[in-house]
Design a protein around this motif. Structure first.
Motif, mmCIF file in Angstrom:
data_model
loop_
_atom_site.group_PDB
_atom_site.id
_atom_site.type_symbol
_atom_site.label_atom_id
_atom_site.label_comp_id
_atom_site.label_asym_id
_atom_site.label_seq_id
_atom_site.Cartn_x
_atom_site.Cartn_y
_atom_site.Cartn_z
ATOM 1 N N LYS A 118 44.947 85.307 39.928
ATOM 2 C CA LYS A 118 46.309 86.102 39.847
ATOM 3 C C LYS A 118 46.718 85.940 38.477
ATOM 4 O O LYS A 118 46.352 85.549 37.534
ATOM 5 N N ASN A 132 53.435 79.285 37.194
ATOM 6 C CA ASN A 132 52.518 78.939 38.261
ATOM 7 C C ASN A 132 51.034 79.200 38.057
ATOM 8 O O ASN A 132 50.814 80.216 37.484
ATOM 9 N N ALA A 150 57.395 78.185 44.960
ATOM 10 C CA ALA A 150 56.275 78.777 45.302
ATOM 11 C C ALA A 150 55.650 78.374 46.666
ATOM 12 O O ALA A 150 55.327 77.213 46.749
ATOM 13 N N CYS A 159 51.464 83.620 50.020
ATOM 14 C CA CYS A 159 52.271 84.561 49.082
ATOM 15 C C CYS A 159 52.805 85.513 49.897
ATOM 16 O O CYS A 159 52.158 86.453 50.417
ATOM 17 N N PRO A 160 54.094 85.523 49.634
ATOM 18 C CA PRO A 160 54.675 86.907 50.444
ATOM 19 C C PRO A 160 54.526 88.121 49.350
ATOM 20 O O PRO A 160 54.875 89.309 50.283
ATOM 21 N N TYR A 161 54.403 88.120 48.360
ATOM 22 C CA TYR A 161 54.141 89.164 47.371
ATOM 23 C C TYR A 161 52.612 89.881 47.408
ATOM 24 O O TYR A 161 52.424 90.859 46.675
ATOM 25 N N CYS A 204 52.646 79.168 47.571
ATOM 26 C CA CYS A 204 51.534 79.228 47.184
ATOM 27 C C CYS A 204 51.051 77.761 46.820
ATOM 28 O O CYS A 204 50.170 77.264 47.008
ATOM 29 N N CYS A 237 56.886 81.936 41.087
ATOM 30 C CA CYS A 237 58.353 81.465 41.725
ATOM 31 C C CYS A 237 58.554 79.965 41.517
ATOM 32 O O CYS A 237 57.500 79.195 41.214
#
Ligand code: SF4
Lengths: 253, 453
Positions: free
Chosen positions: A166, A113, A94, A130-132, A96, A91
């Motif tokens: 990630k 990121n 982001a 983190c929404p994902y 995060c 993002c």
């Protein structure tokens, strides 16, 4: 003002990489995605992801930087399955990044990121923010059984317990391509490299490239009317663009 | 030994000399009961806290029950709970000092100690929570060769700042207020205690000038501590509220957490006061009327807390946002619903009984109520974490969370650490302010003389 100073200042403003460097983007064409999972396996092999086993999987502690989410639509027998490959969206805004107290995750000049494993203290707040849900925590230290450690990728570090990890957009490949291009005094070309997932996709559903280059596939595909961002209402401005399933495909399936 | 006070509790006002004796007695005389409690507390702390934590450090934090959507769990809940408990101690003491309340004098020292030790336990929970506690000092902006700074945008960093400030301020507040008592203890003890108090009392002689400075310093810290205490739990709430998780992302969170914190802190004081009164025979100083006043405060706070809870749910509901609705549905009916409804029962319904003065002056009932309230507040901290994170945005990742034995054991062990610290404290620092109780007695005596015809 020297170029360096200009760059330095530009790096401190949002969107700087649209002018400098690269803007790495991924486009996922849901028309082509068959949900085969080749990208998941490729990612696992490329990025030294630990094999956590069945129990950890059931406890929801699986390690897959790229996962294929499945959603069902409709009621049986008129039921349809939808695939949504989900990886870190890199993002631009982001959530995060703001929360990490030690700045172990931040935006680099390529619009990535990035996650600095050595700096991570393991507060796990980035994953909560983190929404994902694409951040994976090392609950235990990983180990590989005898012959398996031979296939580890030497370009990617092994993460210790207590560290967040990630999808990196295969940053090791990006670095290598940039190095080579720099030696030859040019920008990275479209077909210099691609990420492990895009490379392995049999139906060519994944496209990786530089959005600062107007001719690249990702720039072209982003103009597609089917393009959308997952959870775009959250204003995270993801770098991953999805191409929704078209009407023609709907009726065919 | 003068034990008259035990047989005729409550009413007879003590003499000045008794005050010194009574309080210093609590420092030097150690009953077998004390040693038993202390021994058990230390044992529980080692067995239930240190050993499981060591196990977790060696194996990895995966021995706790957290998983991918519920990436935070009981450790963060307990952290918030203990920070909450730390309120009211110093806050109540400071507010009552500024407003000149007389009745704070018997209890404020223990209340402040409670603040300090709850903060210590909260900090311990931060260490238990993070994946690599040995690097936790990276969150502190210390100068280093690599010129790496922490991330000043991070609410977690605000947290570190707020908590260290609060801890320093409340420790100083506690210490400044104790100096004359350390001096009294110095004069009333011999041996190693005498030497210790000589250092702690900073050469206090009790001159007019010293008293003036003390009064100044004390009021200064009292004024300083109040905004700090309010800000510290607001900042803790931002850890959650600055995210975009449904259930966390609420503007009501800062007042919600502050009210909750004062609520659980006040209930904690009631519990501690009960035990101090009972086991230190302080019946003459800690009167049922004090419980009555704290009971009124608890009632007001419980009503406020209930109101904020209703607001929290209704704002989510009115938003008509499917994620918010999903989370509310999970909170009210999901896996944690029994805990949620017991929280409502403990913190919103039971305290309504405080409206009756019979309840407020019945100390045993007050003790039970205060324990229930704090259990409810612990549940609340859990509910916030464990019913928001399992229902985030992508339904594919939804999962439940249940703590493991390691987490339960560490929770129990942390309570034992708190009790241990408190038991050490009551043997070192006079747990009641000698000089202020005396002041009050003189004040009352003068008052009585004036009122005589
Ligand atoms: S998808 Fe999640 S982890 Fe990736 S940049 Fe966005 S908020 Fe961060």
């Amino acid at each position: 003002m020297t170029l360096l100073q200009e760059k330095w200042r530009a790096y401190r403003t949002p969107g700087y990489y649209t002018k400098y460097d690269y803007a790495w983007r991924l486009v996922v064409d849901l028309d082509s995605c068959t949900g085969c999972g080749a990208c998941v396996v490729a990612c696992q092999a490329e990025n030294n992801l630990p094999i956590v086993g069945e129990r950890a999987f059931q406890e929801k502690r699986d390690m897959k930087w790229l996962r294929i989410e499945r959603y069902w639509e409709g009621e049986y027998p008129d039921i349809k399955m939808r695939f949504l490959p989900m990886m870190c969206q890199h993002c631009d805004q982001a959530p995060c990044e703001t929360v990490c107290p030690v700045a172990a995750t931040y935006h680099n000049q390529d619009g990535l990121n990035v996650q600095v494993y050595n700096r991570c203290v393991g507060t796990r707040s980035c994953a909560a923010y983190c929404p994902y849900e694409v951040r994976y925590f090392n609950w235990f230290s990983a180990s590989w059984e005898a012959p398996l450690e031979q296939q580890l990728n030497p370009e990617v570090s092994i993460r210790e317990k207590g560290v967040m990890e990630k999808c990196t957009f295969c940053v090791q490949r990006i670095r290598q391509a940039k190095d080579e291009a720099k030696d030859e005094g040019r920008r990275v070309q479209e077909d210099d490299f691609t990420t492990a997932c895009a490379q392995s996709c049999p139906s060519k559903a994944l496209h990786f490239g530089d959005a600062n280059d107007p001719q690249s596939a990702v720039s072209q595909l982003a103009k597609n009317p089917r393009a959308y961002h997952v959870l775009s209402e959250l204003n995270t401005e993801p770098s991953v663009t999805y191409l929704a399933r078209g009407k023609a495909m709907e009726s065919a399936s | 030994m003068n034990r008259v006070g035990n047989q005729t509790p409550d009413e007879t006002p003590p003499k000045l000399a008794d005050v010194n004796r009574d309080v210093i007695r609590t420092l030097t005389e150690t009953t077998p009961l004390y040693w038993w409690t202390f021994g058990i507390a230390v044992m529980v702390a080692v067995l239930c806290f240190t050993l499981p934590w060591a196990y977790q450090l060696v194996t990895g934090i995966g021995v706790a029950g957290m998983n991918r959507p519920v990436i935070w769990g009981s450790y963060i809940s307990c952290f918030i709970f203990w920070i909450g408990l730390s309120h009211s101690g110093t806050l109540l003491s400071a507010v009552l000092h500024i407003t000149g309340s007389q009745w704070r004098k018997a209890i404020y020292r223990s209340a402040e100690a409670m603040t300090l030790f709850s903060l210590v336990v909260a900090v311990i929970f931060v260490l238990v929570h993070v994946g690599r506690p040995w690097f936790v000092y990276w969150t502190i902006p210390y100068p280093n060769q690599r010129e790496l700074w922490p991330n000043f945008r991070s609410p977690l960093l605000f947290d570190v700042t707020a908590i260290t400030t609060y801890m320093t301020a409340s420790a100083t507040f506690l210490f400044v207020g104790s100096i004359p008592d350390f001096a009294a203890a110095r004069d009333g003890t011999i041996g190693w205690r005498h030497s210790m108090y000589r250092v702690l009392s900073l050469g206090w002689r009790g001159t007019q000038k010293e008293w003036k400075h003390l009064g100044w310093a004390y009021t200064f810290f009292a004024v300083l501590v109040i905004p700090l205490a309010v800000s510290v739990h607001s900042i803790v709430s931002w850890d959650l509220a600055l995210s975009i998780v449904p259930g966390f992302h609420q503007t009501i969170f800062a007042p919600y957490f502050v009210v909750g914190a004062i609520y659980s802190g006040t209930a904690g004081i009631v519990t501690v006061m009960y035990f101090l009164r009972k086991y230190y025979h302080l019946e003459r100083y800690i009167l049922p009327s004090h419980f009555d006043k704290l009971g009124r405060l608890l009632l007001v706070l419980s009503l406020l807390w209930t109101y904020i809870n209703i607001v929290e749910l209704t704002t989510g509901w009115f938003s008509h946002h499917s994620f918010e609705l999903e989370f509310i549905d999970y909170r009210l009916t999901g896996a944690w619903a029994p805990i949620y409804w017991s929280m409502i029962a403990f913190c919103a319904v039971l305290p309504l009984s405080l409206i009756s003065s019979r309840v407020r002056t019945n100390l045993n009932v007050m003790l039970v109520l205060s324990i229930f309230i704090n259990a409810g507040m612990l549940f609340e901290r859990f509910i916030i974490i464990t019913t928001s994170l399992p229902r985030k945005y992508l339904p594919n990742t939804w999962a439940d969370y249940a703590p493991t034995w390691v987490e339960y054991s560490i929770m129990l062990g942390s309570l034992a650490i708190f009790v241990t610290l408190f038991l050490i404290f009551v043997k070192i620092v006079p747990s009641m302010s000698i000089y202020e109780v005396k002041e009050e007695l003189l004040h009352n005596a003068k008052h009585q003389q004036e009122n005589k015809p």
